[in-house]
Design a protein around this motif. Structure first.
Motif, PDB file in Angstrom:
ATOM      1  N   PHE A  51      39.634  15.396  11.295  1.00 34.65           N
ATOM      2  CA  PHE A  51      39.428  16.486  12.254  1.00 34.65           C
ATOM      3  C   PHE A  51      38.557  15.946  13.367  1.00 34.65           C
ATOM      4  CE2 PHE A  51      36.537  19.704  13.895  1.00 34.65           C
ATOM      5  CZ  PHE A  51      37.432  20.643  14.371  1.00 34.65           C
ATOM      6  N   GLY A  52      38.856  16.312  14.605  1.00 32.46           N
ATOM      7  CA  GLY A  52      38.012  15.857  15.695  1.00 32.46           C
ATOM      8  C   GLY A  52      38.192  16.655  16.966  1.00 32.46           C
ATOM      9  N   ALA A  53      37.201  16.535  17.837  1.00 29.58           N
ATOM     10  CA  ALA A  53      37.270  17.139  19.161  1.00 29.58           C
ATOM     11  C   ALA A  53      38.233  16.319  20.007  1.00 29.58           C
ATOM     12  CB  ALA A  53      35.880  17.140  19.796  1.00 29.58           C
ATOM     13  N   LEU A  54      39.004  16.983  20.849  1.00 33.36           N
ATOM     14  CA  LEU A  54      39.993  16.296  21.674  1.00 33.36           C
ATOM     15  C   LEU A  54      39.757  16.506  23.163  1.00 33.36           C
ATOM     16  CD1 LEU A  54      42.632  14.668  21.872  1.00 33.36           C
ATOM     17  CD2 LEU A  54      43.877  16.830  21.627  1.00 33.36           C
ATOM     18  N   SER A  55      39.496  17.755  23.583  1.00 33.25           N
ATOM     19  CA  SER A  55      39.403  18.062  25.011  1.00 33.25           C
ATOM     20  C   SER A  55      38.423  19.202  25.232  1.00 33.25           C
ATOM     21  CB  SER A  55      40.798  18.456  25.515  1.00 33.25           C
ATOM     22  OG  SER A  55      40.748  19.025  26.803  1.00 33.25           O
ATOM     23  N   LEU A  56      37.673  19.116  26.317  1.00 35.57           N
ATOM     24  CA  LEU A  56      36.790  20.214  26.704  1.00 35.57           C
ATOM     25  C   LEU A  56      37.510  21.237  27.584  1.00 35.57           C
ATOM     26  CD1 LEU A  56      33.452  18.366  27.560  1.00 35.57           C
ATOM     27  CD2 LEU A  56      33.839  19.994  25.710  1.00 35.57           C
ATOM     28  N   ASP A  57      38.446  20.786  28.404  1.00 33.97           N
ATOM     29  CA  ASP A  57      39.124  21.687  29.338  1.00 33.97           C
ATOM     30  C   ASP A  57      40.618  21.382  29.370  1.00 33.97           C
ATOM     31  OD1 ASP A  57      39.644  23.580  31.276  1.00 33.97           O
ATOM     32  OD2 ASP A  57      38.926  22.340  32.930  1.00 33.97           O
ATOM     33  N   PRO A  58      41.428  22.115  28.605  1.00 31.89           N
ATOM     34  CA  PRO A  58      41.053  23.242  27.761  1.00 31.89           C
ATOM     35  C   PRO A  58      40.390  22.759  26.470  1.00 31.89           C
ATOM     36  CG  PRO A  58      43.376  22.773  27.464  1.00 31.89           C
ATOM     37  CD  PRO A  58      42.876  21.832  28.526  1.00 31.89           C
ATOM     38  N   PRO A  59      39.689  23.666  25.771  1.00 29.41           N
ATOM     39  CA  PRO A  59      39.031  23.257  24.527  1.00 29.41           C
ATOM     40  C   PRO A  59      40.071  23.042  23.422  1.00 29.41           C
ATOM     41  CG  PRO A  59      38.727  25.605  24.892  1.00 29.41           C
ATOM     42  CD  PRO A  59      39.423  25.064  26.104  1.00 29.41           C
ATOM     43  N   LEU A  60      40.256  21.777  23.027  1.00 31.13           N
ATOM     44  CA  LEU A  60      41.235  21.421  22.004  1.00 31.13           C
ATOM     45  C   LEU A  60      40.592  20.578  20.915  1.00 31.13           C
ATOM     46  CD1 LEU A  60      44.212  20.254  24.282  1.00 31.13           C
ATOM     47  CD2 LEU A  60      44.012  22.462  23.104  1.00 31.13           C
ATOM     48  N   VAL A  61      41.065  20.763  19.696  1.00 34.43           N
ATOM     49  CA  VAL A  61      40.697  19.921  18.564  1.00 34.43           C
ATOM     50  C   VAL A  61      41.989  19.416  17.943  1.00 34.43           C
ATOM     51  CG1 VAL A  61      38.522  21.129  18.102  1.00 34.43           C
ATOM     52  CG2 VAL A  61      40.633  21.871  16.949  1.00 34.43           C
ATOM     53  N   LEU A  62      41.851  18.498  16.983  1.00 37.35           N
ATOM     54  CA  LEU A  62      43.026  18.044  16.254  1.00 37.35           C
ATOM     55  C   LEU A  62      42.676  17.813  14.796  1.00 37.35           C
ATOM     56  CD1 LEU A  62      42.825  14.760  15.565  1.00 37.35           C
ATOM     57  CD2 LEU A  62      43.325  14.590  17.981  1.00 37.35           C
ATOM     58  N   ASP A 128      37.437  28.189  15.222  1.00 38.43           N
ATOM     59  CA  ASP A 128      38.643  28.996  15.055  1.00 38.43           C
ATOM     60  C   ASP A 128      39.661  28.574  16.115  1.00 38.43           C
ATOM     61  OD1 ASP A 128      39.840  30.998  13.507  1.00 38.43           O
ATOM     62  OD2 ASP A 128      39.271  32.600  14.884  1.00 38.43           O
ATOM     63  N   CYS A 129      40.921  28.416  15.717  1.00 39.42           N
ATOM     64  CA  CYS A 129      41.916  27.846  16.633  1.00 39.42           C
ATOM     65  C   CYS A 129      43.287  28.477  16.485  1.00 39.42           C
ATOM     66  CB  CYS A 129      42.088  26.356  16.349  1.00 39.42           C
ATOM     67  SG  CYS A 129      40.584  25.405  16.520  1.00 39.42           S
ATOM     68  N   ALA A 130      44.059  28.377  17.560  1.00 41.51           N
ATOM     69  CA  ALA A 130      45.490  28.673  17.547  1.00 41.51           C
ATOM     70  C   ALA A 130      46.213  27.332  17.634  1.00 41.51           C
ATOM     71  CB  ALA A 130      45.864  29.546  18.747  1.00 41.51           C
ATOM     72  N   VAL A 131      47.279  27.176  16.833  1.00 42.96           N
ATOM     73  CA  VAL A 131      48.038  25.927  16.877  1.00 42.96           C
ATOM     74  C   VAL A 131      48.694  25.810  18.247  1.00 42.96           C
ATOM     75  CG1 VAL A 131      49.990  24.652  15.915  1.00 42.96           C
ATOM     76  CG2 VAL A 131      48.418  25.875  14.383  1.00 42.96           C
ATOM     77  N   GLU A 132      48.396  24.722  18.946  1.00 41.61           N
ATOM     78  CA  GLU A 132      48.897  24.475  20.293  1.00 41.61           C
ATOM     79  C   GLU A 132      50.163  23.618  20.267  1.00 41.61           C
ATOM     80  OE1 GLU A 132      48.048  24.347  24.685  1.00 41.61           O
ATOM     81  OE2 GLU A 132      47.352  25.641  23.080  1.00 41.61           O
ATOM     82  N   VAL A 143      48.146  17.813  14.488  1.00 40.95           N
ATOM     83  CA  VAL A 143      48.149  19.224  14.868  1.00 40.95           C
ATOM     84  C   VAL A 143      47.066  19.436  15.908  1.00 40.95           C
ATOM     85  CG1 VAL A 143      47.893  21.602  14.057  1.00 40.95           C
ATOM     86  CG2 VAL A 143      48.944  19.867  12.560  1.00 40.95           C
ATOM     87  N   LEU A 144      47.458  19.914  17.083  1.00 38.89           N
ATOM     88  CA  LEU A 144      46.494  20.236  18.138  1.00 38.89           C
ATOM     89  C   LEU A 144      46.193  21.720  18.070  1.00 38.89           C
ATOM     90  CD1 LEU A 144      48.023  18.283  21.162  1.00 38.89           C
ATOM     91  CD2 LEU A 144      46.496  17.463  19.360  1.00 38.89           C
TER      92      LEU A 144
END
Length: 194
Positions: A51-62, A128-132, A143-144
Motif C-alpha cells: 500500500f502506498g501514496a501515489l498522488s496529491l492532486d488528485p489524492p490517490l493511493v495504491l 477511505d477510498c473509491a476504486v479509481e 488498484v488505484l
C-alpha cells in the motif's frame, strides 16, 4: 512513460529466481495495512504491505492484491475500500487478516468509514477510498484508489514488515523540520498520516 524514454532494457534481462527476489526485496521495510470493504456478503479484508501514496492532486493511493485473492476481488467489485494503518501492537490482527479463515472479523471490533468499509479498532489511522482504476501487472493487480476520507491519527508506532517478520521501529525524535526529499511525501504535513 514520458516522451523519449525507452522502456526496453539495454541488455537482455537476467533471470531472477523467486527466492532471491523475496530475499532481496525483503530488505525493504514496509508498513502494514488491512484493506477492508463491505458488500452484500458482509465485511471483507486482508493484510496488505503493498500500500502506498501515489498522488496529491488528485489524492490517490495504491495497493496490490494477488490475482488469486478472492478478498481482493471483493474489494475491487465493491468499488470502495478503507486502508487501515496498523499499530505496532496489532501483529495478531495482521496475522488473522493474512489467513484464509472463513470469518476474519470474528472478535474484531470495527466501525464503518464514511464509505461503509470497516475501520478497525486500534488502527493508527485510516484512508477511505473509491476504486479509481485496476491494472493487471504480473501475478498481481495494481488498484488505484481516490481518497475520499482520512481518519484521525492515533498515538503509537506503526507495525512494520521486514525480512519476513513483523516489527516496530525504536523511533527517533520528531523535533525539527521534516527531511527534504524529492518525493510525494515531501509536503509540510507528511508525518500527519504516513
Amino acid at each position: 512513460m514520458t516522451a523519449g524514454h525507452d522502456a526496453s532494457p539495454a541488455a537482455s534481462p537476467q533471470t531472477v529466481g523467486a527466492d532471491e527476489y523475496r530475499h532481496v526485496l525483503g530488505h525493504f521495510c514496509t508498513g502494514v495495512t488491512v484493506i477492508t470493504t463491505v458488500d452484500d456478503e458482509g465485511p471483507a479484508g486482508f493484510t496488505c504491505q503493498s500500500f502506498g501514496a501515489l498522488s496529491l492532486d488528485p489524492p490517490l493511493v495504491l495497493f496490490c492484491p494477488s490475482l488469486s485473492s478472492s478478498t481482493g476481488r471483493r474489494v475491487m467489485d465493491a468499488g470502495r475500500f478503507c486502508a487501515n494503518v496498523l499499530a505496532g501492537s496489532q501483529r495478531a490482527l495482521a496475522r488473522g487478516f493474512a489467513s484464509k479463515a472463513a470469518d476474519k472479523f470474528a472478535g474484531v471490533g470495527w466501525s464503518p468509514s464514511p464509505s461503509g468499509a470497516p475501520v478497525l479498532d486500534g488502527a493508527l489511522t485510516w484512508v477511505d477510498c473509491a476504486v479509481e482504476a485496476v491494472h493487471e501487472a504480473g501475478d498481481h493487480y495494481v488498484v488505484l484508489g481516490r481518497v475520499t476520507g482520512l481518519g484521525e491519527c492515533g498515538p503509537g508506532r506503526p507495525l512494520l514488515f521486514y525480512r519476513g517478520r513483523y516489527g516496530v521501529t525504536a523511533g527517533e525524535p520528531t523535533d525539527g523540520l521534516p527531511e527534504i526529499v524529492d518525493t510525494l511525501l515531501a509536503w509540510p504535513r507528511h508525518a500527519d498520516w504516513m
